[in-house]
Design a protein around this motif. Structure first.
Motif, PDB file in Angstrom:
ATOM      1  N   GLU A   7     -84.618  23.382 -67.961  1.00  0.00           N
ATOM      2  CA  GLU A   7     -84.223  23.591 -69.352  1.00  0.00           C
ATOM      3  C   GLU A   7     -82.761  23.255 -69.584  1.00  0.00           C
ATOM      4  OE1 GLU A   7     -84.580  27.739 -70.382  1.00  0.00           O
ATOM      5  OE2 GLU A   7     -83.252  28.358 -68.765  1.00  0.00           O
ATOM      6  N   GLN A   8     -82.467  23.046 -70.862  1.00  0.00           N
ATOM      7  CA  GLN A   8     -81.114  23.025 -71.385  1.00  0.00           C
ATOM      8  C   GLN A   8     -81.089  24.047 -72.509  1.00  0.00           C
ATOM      9  OE1 GLN A   8     -79.847  19.135 -72.659  1.00  0.00           O
ATOM     10  NE2 GLN A   8     -80.014  18.260 -70.614  1.00  0.00           N
ATOM     11  N   THR A   9     -79.980  24.766 -72.640  1.00  0.00           N
ATOM     12  CA  THR A   9     -79.881  25.793 -73.678  1.00  0.00           C
ATOM     13  C   THR A   9     -78.763  25.516 -74.676  1.00  0.00           C
ATOM     14  OG1 THR A   9     -78.561  27.142 -72.158  1.00  0.00           O
ATOM     15  CG2 THR A   9     -80.942  27.599 -72.269  1.00  0.00           C
ATOM     16  N   GLY A  93     -87.377  27.285 -82.355  1.00  0.00           N
ATOM     17  CA  GLY A  93     -86.323  26.372 -81.948  1.00  0.00           C
ATOM     18  C   GLY A  93     -86.440  25.829 -80.539  1.00  0.00           C
ATOM     19  N   VAL A  94     -87.621  25.874 -79.961  1.00  0.00           N
ATOM     20  CA  VAL A  94     -87.848  25.342 -78.623  1.00  0.00           C
ATOM     21  C   VAL A  94     -88.513  23.975 -78.753  1.00  0.00           C
ATOM     22  CG1 VAL A  94     -89.079  25.674 -76.441  1.00  0.00           C
ATOM     23  CG2 VAL A  94     -88.032  27.638 -77.605  1.00  0.00           C
ATOM     24  N   VAL A  95     -88.022  22.997 -77.994  1.00  0.00           N
ATOM     25  CA  VAL A  95     -88.630  21.666 -77.963  1.00  0.00           C
ATOM     26  C   VAL A  95     -88.975  21.349 -76.517  1.00  0.00           C
ATOM     27  CG1 VAL A  95     -88.329  19.206 -78.434  1.00  0.00           C
ATOM     28  CG2 VAL A  95     -87.299  20.905 -79.971  1.00  0.00           C
ATOM     29  N   GLU A  96     -90.230  20.985 -76.291  1.00  0.00           N
ATOM     30  CA  GLU A  96     -90.660  20.557 -74.960  1.00  0.00           C
ATOM     31  C   GLU A  96     -90.681  19.035 -74.905  1.00  0.00           C
ATOM     32  OE1 GLU A  96     -94.312  20.860 -71.716  1.00  0.00           O
ATOM     33  OE2 GLU A  96     -94.513  21.882 -73.638  1.00  0.00           O
ATOM     34  N   ILE A  97     -90.138  18.499 -73.843  1.00  0.00           N
ATOM     35  CA  ILE A  97     -90.353  17.085 -73.554  1.00  0.00           C
ATOM     36  C   ILE A  97     -91.717  17.048 -72.882  1.00  0.00           C
ATOM     37  CG2 ILE A  97     -89.582  15.097 -72.219  1.00  0.00           C
ATOM     38  CD1 ILE A  97     -86.720  16.067 -72.733  1.00  0.00           C
ATOM     39  N   MET A  98     -92.721  16.754 -73.700  1.00  0.00           N
ATOM     40  CA  MET A  98     -94.111  16.844 -73.261  1.00  0.00           C
ATOM     41  C   MET A  98     -94.448  15.763 -72.236  1.00  0.00           C
ATOM     42  SD  MET A  98     -96.910  18.574 -73.542  1.00  0.00           S
ATOM     43  CE  MET A  98     -96.849  19.516 -75.037  1.00  0.00           C
ATOM     44  N   TYR A  99     -94.035  14.534 -72.521  1.00  0.00           N
ATOM     45  CA  TYR A  99     -94.270  13.424 -71.601  1.00  0.00           C
ATOM     46  C   TYR A  99     -93.028  12.557 -71.572  1.00  0.00           C
ATOM     47  CZ  TYR A  99     -99.060  14.891 -71.774  1.00  0.00           C
ATOM     48  OH  TYR A  99    -100.183  15.649 -71.680  1.00  0.00           O
ATOM     49  N   GLY A 159     -78.344  17.173 -66.926  1.00  0.00           N
ATOM     50  CA  GLY A 159     -77.867  18.511 -67.264  1.00  0.00           C
ATOM     51  C   GLY A 159     -78.937  19.579 -67.342  1.00  0.00           C
ATOM     52  N   PHE A 160     -80.159  19.274 -66.929  1.00  0.00           N
ATOM     53  CA  PHE A 160     -81.206  20.296 -66.910  1.00  0.00           C
ATOM     54  C   PHE A 160     -80.995  21.229 -65.732  1.00  0.00           C
ATOM     55  CE2 PHE A 160     -83.274  17.293 -69.692  1.00  0.00           C
ATOM     56  CZ  PHE A 160     -83.987  18.104 -70.556  1.00  0.00           C
ATOM     57  N   ARG A 161     -81.396  22.491 -65.921  1.00  0.00           N
ATOM     58  CA  ARG A 161     -81.325  23.511 -64.876  1.00  0.00           C
ATOM     59  C   ARG A 161     -82.727  24.032 -64.580  1.00  0.00           C
ATOM     60  NH1 ARG A 161     -77.703  24.432 -68.569  1.00  0.00           N
ATOM     61  NH2 ARG A 161     -78.912  26.069 -69.546  1.00  0.00           N
ATOM     62  N   LEU A 162     -83.003  24.236 -63.321  1.00  0.00           N
ATOM     63  CA  LEU A 162     -84.287  24.769 -62.873  1.00  0.00           C
ATOM     64  C   LEU A 162     -84.400  26.234 -63.273  1.00  0.00           C
ATOM     65  CD1 LEU A 162     -86.840  24.233 -61.101  1.00  0.00           C
ATOM     66  CD2 LEU A 162     -85.488  25.118 -59.189  1.00  0.00           C
ATOM     67  N   PHE A 163     -85.554  26.623 -63.878  1.00  0.00           N
ATOM     68  CA  PHE A 163     -85.751  28.043 -64.173  1.00  0.00           C
ATOM     69  C   PHE A 163     -87.057  28.588 -63.618  1.00  0.00           C
ATOM     70  CE2 PHE A 163     -87.724  26.140 -67.953  1.00  0.00           C
ATOM     71  CZ  PHE A 163     -88.851  26.918 -68.160  1.00  0.00           C
ATOM     72  N   GLU A 164     -87.939  27.737 -63.114  1.00  0.00           N
ATOM     73  CA  GLU A 164     -89.189  28.250 -62.550  1.00  0.00           C
ATOM     74  C   GLU A 164     -89.786  27.213 -61.604  1.00  0.00           C
ATOM     75  OE1 GLU A 164     -92.630  30.743 -64.532  1.00  0.00           O
ATOM     76  OE2 GLU A 164     -92.828  28.620 -65.070  1.00  0.00           O
ATOM     77  N   THR A 165     -90.375  27.710 -60.509  1.00  0.00           N
ATOM     78  CA  THR A 165     -91.090  26.874 -59.548  1.00  0.00           C
ATOM     79  C   THR A 165     -92.442  27.511 -59.289  1.00  0.00           C
ATOM     80  OG1 THR A 165     -89.012  26.229 -58.483  1.00  0.00           O
ATOM     81  CG2 THR A 165     -91.036  25.890 -57.219  1.00  0.00           C
TER      82      THR A 165
END
Length: 184
Positions: A7-9, A93-99, A159-165
């Motif tokens: 994510e990016q916040t 206000g959340v946007v997913e990069i779906m593909y 600039g994305f950060r890992l938040f879940e694996t």
């Protein structure tokens, strides 16, 4: 299979890539087209076994593309589609990069970082183009161990950060490709 969510916040998190050499343009596909979207999906995801949308009917593709705020941005090199990014606005206000991805013949040409940078920037300013949408507060995506070897590095460099694996067993699907026996 391992799936990583990133994510990016803040728009300030984005670290844009340099523009690639040559004639590379990124254009929004302004008319939702199931045929074109399915072409992009199979051409980009065929060798890495994208299968979640393969069973969709024409009407289901159209419904997915017609949702308010959904945007598809396509990278072209010398007039030929090279890859795409699909933005999917969600609640609050959340946007997913779906593909996101490139057709295999266009990988390794510095187009991916540029396309991802463009898609993320568009995700952050989505409310400007869709006034009924709230201001973007978070952009997120997921990638997995089936994706290309440079995918995770590209996301982290932007600039994305890992938040879940997550790790799960998955059946191996036949490579769908844009057509049987297509070059991977």
């Amino acid at each position: 299979m391992t799936t990583w969510s990133l994510e990016q916040t803040s728009p300030d998190d984005l670290r844009p890539a340099a523009e690639p050499p040559g004639d590379v343009r990124i254009v929004r596909a302004e008319i939702p087209s199931p045929e074109f979207s399915r072409f992009l999906y199979t051409a980009v995801g065929g060798d890495i076994r994208w299968t979640d949308r393969l069973g969709l009917t024409y009407e289901q593709w159209q419904a997915a593309l017609d949702r308010p705020g959904v945007e598809t941005w396509v990278a072209y090199e010398n007039g030929t589609p090279a890859g795409y990014v699909e933005l999917d606005p969600q609640d609050e206000g959340v946007v997913e990069i779906m593909y996101f991805g490139l057709i295999p013949a266009f990988r390794g040409r510095r187009i991916g970082g540029h396309l991802l940078s463009h898609g993320v920037a568009r995700a952050w300013d989505l409310a400007e183009r869709w006034p009924d949408r709230p201001q973007t507060k978070r952009v997120w995506l997921h990638t997995c161990s089936k994706d290309g070897p440079h995918a995770m590095d590209n996301y982290l460099r932007r600039g994305f950060r890992l938040f879940e694996t997550k790790t799960a067993e998955e059946e191996i699907a036949e490579t769908p490709g844009p057509w049987p026996g297509a070059r991977a």
